[in-house]
Design a protein around this motif. Structure first.
Motif, PDB file in Angstrom:
ATOM      1  N   ARG A  97       0.884  -1.133   0.000  1.00 12.20           N
ATOM      2  CA  ARG A  97       0.001  -0.057  -0.201  1.00 12.20           C
ATOM      3  C   ARG A  97       0.740   1.235  -0.019  1.00 12.20           C
ATOM      4  O   ARG A  97       0.694   2.270  -0.787  1.00 12.20           O
ATOM      5  CB  ARG A  97      -0.942  -0.017   1.164  1.00 12.20           C
ATOM      6  CG  ARG A  97      -1.868   1.278   1.505  1.00 12.20           C
ATOM      7  CD  ARG A  97      -2.701   1.193   2.567  1.00 12.20           C
ATOM      8  NE  ARG A  97      -3.237   2.267   2.896  1.00 12.20           N
ATOM      9  CZ  ARG A  97      -2.777   3.390   3.581  1.00 12.20           C
ATOM     10  NH1 ARG A  97      -1.747   3.215   4.220  1.00 12.20           N
ATOM     11  NH2 ARG A  97      -3.432   4.353   3.954  1.00 12.20           N
ATOM     12  N   ALA A 134      -8.443   8.126   7.319  1.00  9.54           N
ATOM     13  CA  ALA A 134      -8.918   8.240   6.004  1.00  9.54           C
ATOM     14  C   ALA A 134      -8.297   9.408   5.182  1.00  9.54           C
ATOM     15  O   ALA A 134      -8.776  10.621   5.836  1.00  9.54           O
ATOM     16  CB  ALA A 134     -10.626   7.919   5.965  1.00  9.54           C
ATOM     17  N   GLY A 135      -8.133   9.280   4.145  1.00  4.14           N
ATOM     18  CA  GLY A 135      -7.714  10.269   3.196  1.00  4.14           C
ATOM     19  C   GLY A 135      -6.144  10.985   3.527  1.00  4.14           C
ATOM     20  O   GLY A 135      -5.782  11.793   3.526  1.00  4.14           O
ATOM     21  N   THR A 136      -5.445   9.942   3.786  1.00  4.35           N
ATOM     22  CA  THR A 136      -3.935  10.051   4.455  1.00  4.35           C
ATOM     23  C   THR A 136      -3.201  10.675   3.081  1.00  4.35           C
ATOM     24  O   THR A 136      -2.281  11.424   3.060  1.00  4.35           O
ATOM     25  CB  THR A 136      -3.442   8.972   5.198  1.00  4.35           C
ATOM     26  OG1 THR A 136      -3.531   7.838   4.411  1.00  4.35           O
ATOM     27  CG2 THR A 136      -3.831   8.918   6.479  1.00  4.35           C
TER      28      THR A 136
END
Ligand code: UDP
Length: 484
Positions: A97, A134-136
């Protein structure tokens, strides 16, 4: 995206989300610039519950050297998630990832960074996710954009990033953790100031209409983020310019005041000279004269030389100490890089050696080719080749002789006799041809003449005789048949 618990509602009937936002609202953002003193540019960004730290280094010489680009700077982006940044401890080190996020984020910046201005260098962007919600990746891109500007990296414009998604069947902007976990889609986007998309990804399922609607929301979100980015940068780079000019003016004024108070070096030197002159008055005239003479005879450059030597020693010592200090201060990574460099250099030397050997081989080949070019020597080679051929044929004959001996002793003995006679003749012929050539270093015309003589031809034919016998399988077969 995981299965949503049945009783969980992400968007209320009022159209409000769990954190109280409307569908088209982004989470609150807080930005600080220049938080890392050792980085060329840095940024700390909080976006909702996300906490991101970015350090930019460069343009600096790219290491290892093989990673350098001759025409532009290499942009390197490393996204890393701290193990404590998520609920379940994240495994330290690069993951599939993080490698993917690093790649797409780097590509998001490539269209705007003017890398061509800094060939052979590297621009390093280090992203540390301290807290994730979330949205890093989008948060990291926004922070990196500011850190790059803080580092003074020439860019065509800022990059701004935001995601949209689908939650409870609705298209919403900037997903939080719950929405990311239990939503139906996540769609991160990055774009230039002009609205050109430099990153686009999708997780989940969306219809074209939903994507269209989402992109409109993202445009709105990115515009808001851009305004925040610009405001922060303006605050950093606009105000200090005036402050600096005021500060420098103050420093200049202070300097003017201080200068007369401080004792200049020249004054100290003059005083020292006066001191030495005083005792000099007591010295006899002779000694003064000799001193004057000495000062005339011994030129001033001796003193200068001494000073220079001393300076040289001092600077060398200083440099040495500095180097030693730097070596000590180097982190392990740098030392590894140094080691890599050393190895590369060694490898380079080895390659040079190989090249040298190759050159030597080429020279040898050229040397041999020059021999081949000489017609006299060509003939020498021909003789050699023929001798080889004949030797091979003898060997083959001997082998066949042995085989046939087993089959029929009588016939073979006869044949062997014949062969022996031929073989005994063969070495004599070439020897007589070669010897004179070797003695005359292959340039004697005599040797060439003897070779060209028509008398030699039948001898050659003779030598071909056994070759044919051996090579021709039909003849060998007949012999076998005869035996039967
Ligand atoms: N996350 C996590 N563990 C991980 C990776 C991600 O808990 O190993 C969480 C984290 O909060 C992250 C979120 O999942 O922000 C969404 O991850 P995604 O891969 O969608 O990337 P992001 O939205 O952060 O860019």
């Amino acid at each position: 995206m995981s299965n949503k618990p049945e009783n969980l509602t992400l968007i209320t009937d009022d159209g409000l989300r769990l954190d109280g936002r409307r569908a088209d609202e982004i989470r609150p953002m807080k930005i600080e610039i220049g938080v890392l003193s050792r980085a060329d540019g840095s940024c700390y960004l909080e976006w909702g519950r996300n906490k991101i730290l970015v350090g930019v280094f460069g343009p600096r010489e790219a290491h290892p050297r093989r990673s350098q680009r001759a025409d532009a700077a290499v942009i390197r982006y490393r996204y890393n998630m701290a193990s404590f940044s998520v609920e379940d401890r994240a495994r330290p080190g690069p993951s599939r990832r993080s490698i993917e996020i690093s790649k797409v984020s780097r590509e998001a910046f490539e269209p705007v960074i003017m890398a061509e201005l800094f060939p052979k260098t590297a621009i390093d962007i280090f992203v540390e996710v301290l807290q994730a919600d979330a949205g890093t990746r989008t948060a990291a891109i926004n922070a990196s954009s500011i850190a790059l500007a803080d580092a003074g990296i020439p860019m065509k414009g800022l990059i701004t990033s935001c995601a949209f998604g689908k939650v409870d069947g609705q298209i919403v902007l900037d997903l939080n953790k719950e929405e990311d976990n239990y939503g139906e889609a996540d769609f991160p986007v990055a774009m230039t100031q002009d609205g050109e998309i430099t990153l686009i990804q999708m997780d989940g399922h969306l219809t074209p209409e939903e994507i269209k609607k989402g992109l409109e929301l993202v445009k709105k979100g990115c515009k808001e983020i851009l305004e925040i980015q610009q405001a922060v940068l303006r605050k950093k780079f606009e105000t200090p310019v005036e402050e600096i000019s005021e500060e420098t003016a103050e420093v200049e004024k202070e300097g003017e005041k201080e200068e007369p108070e401080s004792v200049p070096e020249a004054v100290v030197v003059e005083e020292a000279l006066e001191e030495t002159e005083e005792p000099g008055a007591e010295i006899s005239e002779e000694s003064v004269e000799s001193a004057v003479l000495a000062s005339e005879v011994i030129p001033d450059f001796e003193e200068e030389l001494e000073e220079e030597v001393e300076e040289e020693f001092e600077t060398e010592e200083e440099e040495f100490e500095e180097e030693a200090f730097e070596e000590e201060a180097k982190p392990e990574e740098d030392l590894e890089e140094d080691l890599e460099e050393d190895l590369e250099e060694d490898l380079g030397e080895e390659l040079e050696e190989e090249e040298f050997e190759e050159e030597a081989l080429e020279d040898e080949a050229e040397f041999e080719a020059s021999f081949e070019a000489a017609p006299e020597l060509k003939e020498f080679d021909e003789i050699e080749a023929r001798l080889e051929r004949e030797a091979a044929s003898r060997e083959a004959e001997e082998e066949i002789g042995l085989e046939t001996e087993e089959i029929s002793g009588e016939e073979i003995s006869e044949e062997a006799e014949v062969e022996e006679t031929i073989v005994s003749e063969k070495p004599v012929e070439p020897e007589t041809e070669v010897e004179p050539e070797v003695e005359t270093e292959g340039v004697s015309t005599e040797a060439v003449e003897t070779e060209e003589e028509p008398e030699e031809e039948p001898e050659e034919e003779k030598s071909e005789g056994p070759w044919k016998v051996v090579k021709d399988p039909s003849e060998a077969g007949t012999r076998g048949e005869k035996d039967e």
